[in-house]
Write a protein that holds these residues in place. Structure first.
Motif, PDB file in Angstrom:
ATOM      1  N   PRO A  80       0.792  -1.062   0.007  1.00  0.00           N
ATOM      2  CA  PRO A  80      -0.136  -0.112  -0.019  1.00  0.00           C
ATOM      3  C   PRO A  80       0.850   1.127  -0.129  1.00  0.00           C
ATOM      4  CG  PRO A  80       0.003  -0.897   2.192  1.00  0.00           C
ATOM      5  CD  PRO A  80       0.799  -2.201   1.126  1.00  0.00           C
ATOM      6  N   THR A  81       0.367   2.411  -0.593  1.00  0.00           N
ATOM      7  CA  THR A  81       1.038   3.617  -0.572  1.00  0.00           C
ATOM      8  C   THR A  81      -0.472   4.666  -0.578  1.00  0.00           C
ATOM      9  OG1 THR A  81       0.680   3.879  -3.090  1.00  0.00           O
ATOM     10  CG2 THR A  81       2.488   2.787  -2.275  1.00  0.00           C
ATOM     11  N   ARG A  82       0.475   5.994  -0.157  1.00  0.00           N
ATOM     12  CA  ARG A  82      -0.422   7.091   0.025  1.00  0.00           C
ATOM     13  C   ARG A  82       0.355   8.327  -0.588  1.00  0.00           C
ATOM     14  NH1 ARG A  82      -0.926   8.304   5.699  1.00  0.00           N
ATOM     15  NH2 ARG A  82      -2.368   9.986   4.985  1.00  0.00           N
ATOM     16  N   LEU A  83      -0.173   9.126  -1.307  1.00  0.00           N
ATOM     17  CA  LEU A  83       0.402  10.389  -1.828  1.00  0.00           C
ATOM     18  C   LEU A  83      -0.450  11.947  -1.067  1.00  0.00           C
ATOM     19  CD1 LEU A  83       2.193  12.253  -3.392  1.00  0.00           C
ATOM     20  CD2 LEU A  83       0.328  11.983  -5.327  1.00  0.00           C
ATOM     21  N   VAL A  84       0.447  12.228  -0.486  1.00  0.00           N
ATOM     22  CA  VAL A  84       0.044  13.725   0.352  1.00  0.00           C
ATOM     23  C   VAL A  84       0.562  14.814  -0.583  1.00  0.00           C
ATOM     24  CG1 VAL A  84       0.367  15.066   2.198  1.00  0.00           C
ATOM     25  CG2 VAL A  84      -0.599  12.629   2.586  1.00  0.00           C
ATOM     26  N   ALA A  85      -0.397  15.720  -1.128  1.00  0.00           N
ATOM     27  CA  ALA A  85      -0.396  17.034  -1.458  1.00  0.00           C
ATOM     28  C   ALA A  85      -0.283  18.162  -0.237  1.00  0.00           C
ATOM     29  CB  ALA A  85      -1.133  17.056  -2.590  1.00  0.00           C
ATOM     30  N   PHE A  86       0.771  18.577   0.177  1.00  0.00           N
ATOM     31  CA  PHE A  86       0.841  19.411   1.255  1.00  0.00           C
ATOM     32  C   PHE A  86       0.980  20.821   0.886  1.00  0.00           C
ATOM     33  CE2 PHE A  86       2.578  21.494   5.126  1.00  0.00           C
ATOM     34  CZ  PHE A  86       1.912  20.919   6.216  1.00  0.00           C
ATOM     35  N   SER A  87       0.096  21.778   1.594  1.00  0.00           N
ATOM     36  CA  SER A  87       0.051  22.921   1.183  1.00  0.00           C
ATOM     37  C   SER A  87       0.654  23.810   2.552  1.00  0.00           C
ATOM     38  CB  SER A  87      -1.519  23.612   0.761  1.00  0.00           C
ATOM     39  OG  SER A  87      -1.367  24.879   0.659  1.00  0.00           O
ATOM     40  N   ASP A  88       1.619  24.632   2.199  1.00  0.00           N
ATOM     41  CA  ASP A  88       2.222  25.431   3.269  1.00  0.00           C
ATOM     42  C   ASP A  88       1.440  26.847   3.480  1.00  0.00           C
ATOM     43  OD1 ASP A  88       3.811  26.348   5.287  1.00  0.00           O
ATOM     44  OD2 ASP A  88       5.650  26.708   4.195  1.00  0.00           O
ATOM     45  N   ASP A  89       0.068  26.717   3.811  1.00  0.00           N
ATOM     46  CA  ASP A  89      -0.585  28.016   3.744  1.00  0.00           C
ATOM     47  C   ASP A  89      -0.531  28.557   5.116  1.00  0.00           C
ATOM     48  OD1 ASP A  89      -2.045  26.243   4.956  1.00  0.00           O
ATOM     49  OD2 ASP A  89      -4.084  26.583   4.295  1.00  0.00           O
ATOM     50  N   MET A  90       0.138  28.282   5.981  1.00  0.00           N
ATOM     51  CA  MET A  90       0.522  29.131   7.259  1.00  0.00           C
ATOM     52  C   MET A  90       1.681  29.860   7.031  1.00  0.00           C
ATOM     53  SD  MET A  90      -1.392  28.963  10.009  1.00  0.00           S
ATOM     54  CE  MET A  90      -0.307  29.132  11.361  1.00  0.00           C
ATOM     55  N   ASP A  91       2.462  29.919   5.849  1.00  0.00           N
ATOM     56  CA  ASP A  91       3.593  30.869   5.408  1.00  0.00           C
ATOM     57  C   ASP A  91       2.980  32.238   5.265  1.00  0.00           C
ATOM     58  OD1 ASP A  91       6.087  31.341   4.861  1.00  0.00           O
ATOM     59  OD2 ASP A  91       6.017  30.840   2.677  1.00  0.00           O
ATOM     60  N   GLY A  92       3.854  33.142   6.050  1.00  0.00           N
ATOM     61  CA  GLY A  92       3.515  34.766   5.853  1.00  0.00           C
ATOM     62  C   GLY A  92       3.436  35.080   4.425  1.00  0.00           C
ATOM     63  N   LEU A  93       2.422  35.965   3.869  1.00  0.00           N
ATOM     64  CA  LEU A  93       2.701  36.440   2.561  1.00  0.00           C
ATOM     65  C   LEU A  93       3.822  37.693   2.653  1.00  0.00           C
ATOM     66  CD1 LEU A  93       1.434  37.067  -0.352  1.00  0.00           C
ATOM     67  CD2 LEU A  93       0.056  38.757   1.025  1.00  0.00           C
TER      68      LEU A  93
END
Length: 543
Positions: A80-93
């Protein structure tokens, strides 16, 4: 072919996705297991910074990671495998993008987490939320199998709280890794933990003092000069990039993540921090970056790259995937000129796939592309293997080029009737899509610069001979017979061609306005004998 034969071939394959999968399999010789000895999924991750929209870089990272994921599944017989697409949306603009409305509003929110800034488009609850939605839409459009994870959700919900406490417990050791890599002025303000200001909501780049690691509290000076003691839990902080990456690897249990060459140092430092936090760096490949037509690095600010929308306007999704498959550790020029060859190469590889021995199949780009989201059958072949196009993209471009800038889809299909049985767009959807692409490519890149040169004296004599030969052929003459006639004229000594290549180059430059071209027999069959004689007559008038 048996499953054992397929696994054995995978274990010995030199194709880069299998080379990556083989290293991952060595990491877990019996498969990845939990404390109870149960087989659990190997976790693949890709990262996304949601300050901008998804682009070719986003696509290539998810696609290449999927290649490795599928290769691992074949290699291990279906672990078994999983793929996570992670968004770093806590980053400051950090800066306001050029391509968004309401820039004044965004300017007022500089430094705040992307997930806490109002959406300038007014379509979502936050700027980060909108770009996250665009990412998911983008990945869904291409059929990727993934799980979406947003940093904001993990930070705000407390999902990262234990990992954050672990960072505080190892604060000094992490500082010892990072400080030697920084310039002197940056060392004075550096902290692995970036508190969120209670006064302004900004992600602060300030020194911090650990007050109680087990409780998750720190002390720092806020932007208004006030000293603040505050928890870092529940979304009240964000980690510095390299520390955040390492924390995420450990907290999520990431086993594989690739990245661009520009992050080579980050991989090294984050790997050291991951060990400090009690984990280990995932396996991964460092790939080369894209170059423009001049061999210069692609830059968003320069705008010298090629967008995914542009590629799909002039080519196909599969051709882009084919282009991205080859030699990921070598720099690639990414411009419109590479598209036609990528389209035709993809279909060549796809057509020959079933006839190849298994070891060649596993190195065939079409095997990986067709199986990325469609899987592989019991015989190891993905759906669509062996399919072909009746006309190459290069031949279509040459046809559209001679038809001129005003050519229409209907005209192209009328000519295709000379060459393709059942020349109906509904019967050939893939070819019909390429007709549309060829018309767009011709308008943008061919028609504006098309120039058919005048033939030289010997070339004009050869063209006259070709015209005389074609006068004896019917419109339905097979392409091979036409090709033979072209060959024979090029070989005649009186025309003085050093080799056949010179003859064909003369045909391309005088008749098609290009230095390269298709098999002339195929082109004549497609364009028509009478129409080709007309092209020859026009060329002879220029002599």
């Amino acid at each position: 072919m048996t499953a054992d034969m397929l696994r054995e071939a995978a274990a010995n394959s030199k194709a880069w996705p299998f080379q990556e999968a083989q290293r991952l399999a060595k990491r877990y010789p019996g498969g990845k297991r939990d404390a109870g000895g149960n087989l659990v999924p190997v976790l693949f991750e890709t990262g996304y910074g949601p300050s901008g929209l998804p682009h070719i870089g986003t696509f290539q990272e998810v696609l290449r990671t999927t290649f490795v994921r599928r290769a691992y599944e074949v290699l291990t017989g279906g672990h078994p495998t999983r793929l996570v697409a992670f968004s770093d949306d806590m980053d400051g603009l950090r800066k306001v993008p050029d391509n968004v409305p309401n820039k004044e509003m965004l300017t007022k929110h500089l430094g705040m987490p992307l997930s806490r800034i109002p959406d300038p488009f007014g379509s979502n609850d936050s700027f980060g939320g909108r770009n996250n939605a665009m990412l998911r839409e983008f990945l869904d459009r291409f059929g990727f199998d993934y799980e979406f994870v947003a940093a904001s959700e993990r930070y705000n919900s407390g999902g990262f709280d234990d990992a954050l406490k672990n960072v505080l417990r190892n604060f000094d050791a992490i500082m010892a890794v990072m400080l030697p890599t920084l310039r002197e002025e940056r060392r004075a303000t550096y902290s692995p933990v970036l508190p969120v200001s209670p006064a302004t909501g900004e992600v602060l780049q300030v020194p911090v003092e650990v007050v109680d690691a087990d409780a998750g509290t720190i002390r720092f000076t806020d932007s208004d000069g006030q000293q603040v003691t505050q928890s870092i839990l529940g979304g009240q902080s964000k980690l510095q990039w390299k520390v955040d990456w390492a924390m995420r690897w450990v907290a999520l249990g990431v086993d594989y993540e690739m990245c661009g060459k520009d992050l080579t140092d980050s991989v090294t430092q984050s790997g050291k921090i991951a060990r400090i936090l009690g984990g280990r760096k995932p396996e991964g490949m460092i790939y080369e970056l894209f170059l423009d037509a001049n061999g210069e690095k692609i830059s968003k600010s320069k705008g010298n790259g090629l967008t995914i929308e542009e590629w799909l306007q002039y080519g196909t999704e599969e051709s882009l995937g084919h282009y991205l498959y080859a030699n990921p550790k070598s720099a690639k020029q990414l411009h419109a000129g590479v598209i036609p060859r990528a389209v035709d190469e993809y279909w060549q590889f796809r057509e020959k796939l079933p006839g190849q021995p298994i070891e060649q199949q596993l190195g065939n780009p079409a095997w990986h592309l067709l199986g990325a989201n469609g899987g592989h059958g019991k015989d190891g072949l993905p759906p669509g293997a062996g399919d072909s196009l009746p006309v190459t993209y290069g031949l279509l471009l040459n046809l559209v080029g001679v038809l001129g800038a005003d050519a229409t889809r209907e005209q192209v299909w009328a000519y295709l009737g000379n060459y393709v049985a059942d020349a109906d767009p509904d019967a050939h959807p893939a070819l019909d899509a390429l007709v549309t692409s060829a018309l767009a490519y011709n308008d943008a890149f061919v028609a504006p610069t098309l120039q058919r040169r005048a033939p030289l004296v010997n070339e004009a004599a050869a063209l006259k001979a070709l015209d005389d030969a074609l006068a004896g052929f019917a419109e339905d003459t097979p392409a091979e017979d036409l090709q033979t006639a072209v060959y024979e004229i090029g070989k005649r000594e009186e025309f003085g061609f050093g080799n056949l290549r010179d003859w064909f180059k003369a045909l391309y430059e005088t008749l098609l306005g290009s230095s390269q071209g298709p098999r002339m027999g195929s082109f004549i069959a497609l364009y028509g004998v009478v129409n080709t004689r007309r092209l020859i007559a026009e060329a002879l008038e220029r002599a």
